[in-house]
Design a protein around this motif. Structure first.
Motif, PDB file in Angstrom:
ATOM      1  N   LYS A 285       1.643   9.092  -6.296  1.00 32.30           N
ATOM      2  CA  LYS A 285       1.931  10.511  -6.062  1.00 32.30           C
ATOM      3  C   LYS A 285       3.106  10.982  -6.918  1.00 32.30           C
ATOM      4  N   LEU A 286       4.146  10.157  -7.007  1.00 29.75           N
ATOM      5  CA  LEU A 286       5.305  10.525  -7.822  1.00 29.75           C
ATOM      6  C   LEU A 286       4.940  10.635  -9.297  1.00 29.75           C
ATOM      7  N   ILE A 287       4.143   9.682  -9.787  1.00 35.53           N
ATOM      8  CA  ILE A 287       3.712   9.710 -11.188  1.00 35.53           C
ATOM      9  C   ILE A 287       2.868  10.951 -11.454  1.00 35.53           C
ATOM     10  N   GLU A 288       1.932  11.232 -10.551  1.00 35.81           N
ATOM     11  CA  GLU A 288       1.060  12.399 -10.709  1.00 35.81           C
ATOM     12  C   GLU A 288       1.878  13.690 -10.706  1.00 35.81           C
ATOM     13  N   THR A 289       2.824  13.796  -9.790  1.00 39.61           N
ATOM     14  CA  THR A 289       3.662  14.993  -9.705  1.00 39.61           C
ATOM     15  C   THR A 289       4.511  15.149 -10.961  1.00 39.61           C
ATOM     16  N   ALA A 290       5.091  14.072 -11.432  1.00 35.86           N
ATOM     17  CA  ALA A 290       5.908  14.129 -12.652  1.00 35.86           C
ATOM     18  C   ALA A 290       5.064  14.563 -13.839  1.00 35.86           C
ATOM     19  N   ASP A 291       3.835  14.059 -13.928  1.00 33.91           N
ATOM     20  CA  ASP A 291       2.937  14.432 -15.019  1.00 33.91           C
ATOM     21  C   ASP A 291       2.591  15.921 -14.955  1.00 33.91           C
ATOM     22  N   ILE A 292       2.310  16.405 -13.766  1.00 32.56           N
ATOM     23  CA  ILE A 292       1.984  17.827 -13.594  1.00 32.56           C
ATOM     24  C   ILE A 292       3.179  18.696 -13.979  1.00 32.56           C
ATOM     25  N   LEU A 293       4.367  18.302 -13.540  1.00 30.60           N
ATOM     26  CA  LEU A 293       5.561  19.082 -13.866  1.00 30.60           C
ATOM     27  C   LEU A 293       5.839  19.087 -15.368  1.00 30.60           C
TER      28      LEU A 293
ATOM     29  N   ARG B 127       0.836  -1.204   0.000  1.00 23.81           N
ATOM     30  CA  ARG B 127       0.000   0.000   0.000  1.00 23.81           C
ATOM     31  C   ARG B 127       0.872   1.256   0.000  1.00 23.81           C
ATOM     32  N   ALA B 128       1.938   1.246   0.787  1.00 20.88           N
ATOM     33  CA  ALA B 128       2.841   2.398   0.838  1.00 20.88           C
ATOM     34  C   ALA B 128       3.515   2.623  -0.511  1.00 20.88           C
ATOM     35  N   ILE B 129       3.936   1.529  -1.155  1.00 19.24           N
ATOM     36  CA  ILE B 129       4.565   1.644  -2.476  1.00 19.24           C
ATOM     37  C   ILE B 129       3.576   2.217  -3.482  1.00 19.24           C
ATOM     38  N   LEU B 130       2.356   1.703  -3.485  1.00 19.26           N
ATOM     39  CA  LEU B 130       1.351   2.195  -4.430  1.00 19.26           C
ATOM     40  C   LEU B 130       1.038   3.665  -4.199  1.00 19.26           C
ATOM     41  N   THR B 131       0.836   4.039  -2.954  1.00 20.89           N
ATOM     42  CA  THR B 131       0.516   5.433  -2.635  1.00 20.89           C
ATOM     43  C   THR B 131       1.643   6.368  -3.056  1.00 20.89           C
ATOM     44  N   SER B 132       2.856   6.013  -2.693  1.00 23.92           N
ATOM     45  CA  SER B 132       4.004   6.848  -3.047  1.00 23.92           C
ATOM     46  C   SER B 132       4.218   6.883  -4.551  1.00 23.92           C
ATOM     47  N   GLY B 133       4.109   5.730  -5.188  1.00 24.02           N
ATOM     48  CA  GLY B 133       4.303   5.655  -6.632  1.00 24.02           C
ATOM     49  C   GLY B 133       3.301   6.486  -7.391  1.00 24.02           C
TER      50      GLY B 133
END
Length: 68
Positions: free
Chosen positions: A45-53, A37-43
């Motif tokens: 968020k990272l994907i979403e942030t990278a997409d936004i950037l 669950r921690a890996i999925l949540t963090s992953g």
């Protein structure tokens, strides 16, 4: 800035540890689920942030091209 740099440096080892727990069949099921669950949540968020950037950079390039 130092705290941000330290946090970035800690991400890879932390994710590796979580992955080890997730893949360890000898580990308690709840620990494995929590790690997954921690890996999925963090992953996510990272994907979403990278997409936004990426999108922000593309918009800045378009706006810069019009004003430049």
């Amino acid at each position: 800035m130092d705290a941000a740099k330290q946090a970035k440096q800690s991400l890879s080892p932390a994710l590796s540890t979580l992955r080890e727990i997730t893949e360890d069949r000898g580990e308690d099921a709840q620990a494995r689920i929590g790690a997954a669950r921690a890996i999925l949540t963090s992953g996510l968020k990272l994907i979403e942030t990278a997409d936004i950037l990426t999108r922000l950079k593309e918009l800045e390039d378009v706006i810069g091209g019009r004003n430049g």
